[in-house]
Design a protein around this motif. Structure first.
Motif, PDB file in Angstrom:
ATOM      1  N   ALA A 116       0.857  -1.182   0.000  1.00 42.59           N
ATOM      2  CA  ALA A 116       0.000   0.000   0.000  1.00 42.59           C
ATOM      3  C   ALA A 116       0.896   1.236   0.000  1.00 42.59           C
ATOM      4  O   ALA A 116       1.941   1.247   0.650  1.00 42.59           O
ATOM      5  N   PRO A 129     -11.067   3.414   4.965  1.00 41.18           N
ATOM      6  CA  PRO A 129     -10.928   2.345   3.968  1.00 41.18           C
ATOM      7  C   PRO A 129     -12.251   2.170   3.223  1.00 41.18           C
ATOM      8  O   PRO A 129     -13.323   2.158   3.826  1.00 41.18           O
ATOM      9  N   LEU A 140      -9.038   4.502   9.823  1.00 40.49           N
ATOM     10  CA  LEU A 140      -7.782   3.836  10.152  1.00 40.49           C
ATOM     11  C   LEU A 140      -6.866   4.771  10.923  1.00 40.49           C
ATOM     12  O   LEU A 140      -6.053   4.333  11.720  1.00 40.49           O
ATOM     13  N   GLU A 146      -4.251  -2.823   9.508  1.00 39.97           N
ATOM     14  CA  GLU A 146      -5.681  -2.573   9.716  1.00 39.97           C
ATOM     15  C   GLU A 146      -6.438  -2.589   8.393  1.00 39.97           C
ATOM     16  O   GLU A 146      -7.568  -3.076   8.320  1.00 39.97           O
ATOM     17  N   LEU A 147      -5.816  -2.055   7.346  1.00 46.95           N
ATOM     18  CA  LEU A 147      -6.431  -2.094   6.023  1.00 46.95           C
ATOM     19  C   LEU A 147      -6.608  -3.541   5.569  1.00 46.95           C
ATOM     20  O   LEU A 147      -7.667  -3.918   5.055  1.00 46.95           O
TER      21      LEU A 147
END
Length: 85
Positions: A8, A25, A44, A59-60
């Protein structure tokens, strides 16, 4: 991420921190009937949060996992996901 690798870009995290804004997200997926579903997860990064970029990416991945399990073909050729060899 699903036994593969997820990359990412760091810039969205950096911009959210610089501007004191949340980073949300979002995923849009095509259903078998041709309609689309969009899911928006919890922030997030909250303006006061002090999380590493790696924590945010983790977390994503947690947000994306149930969607990827439901619609695996739509993630298989993703620019951010590479299946394990």
């Amino acid at each position: 991420f699903l036994s593969g690798t997820m990359t990412a870009p760091a810039r969205p995290v950096q911009l959210a921190r610089q501007n004191g804004t949340p980073l949300l997200p979002v995923v849009t997926l095509e259903r078998p009937d041709g309609s689309f579903i969009t899911a928006i997860g919890p922030p997030l990064i909250a303006p006061e949060a002090d999380r590493s970029e790696a924590d945010v990416v983790q977390e994503l991945a947690q947000f994306l996992t149930p969607h990827a399990k439901t619609y695996p073909a739509q993630f298989a050729k993703s620019a951010v996901f590479s299946p394990a060899a």
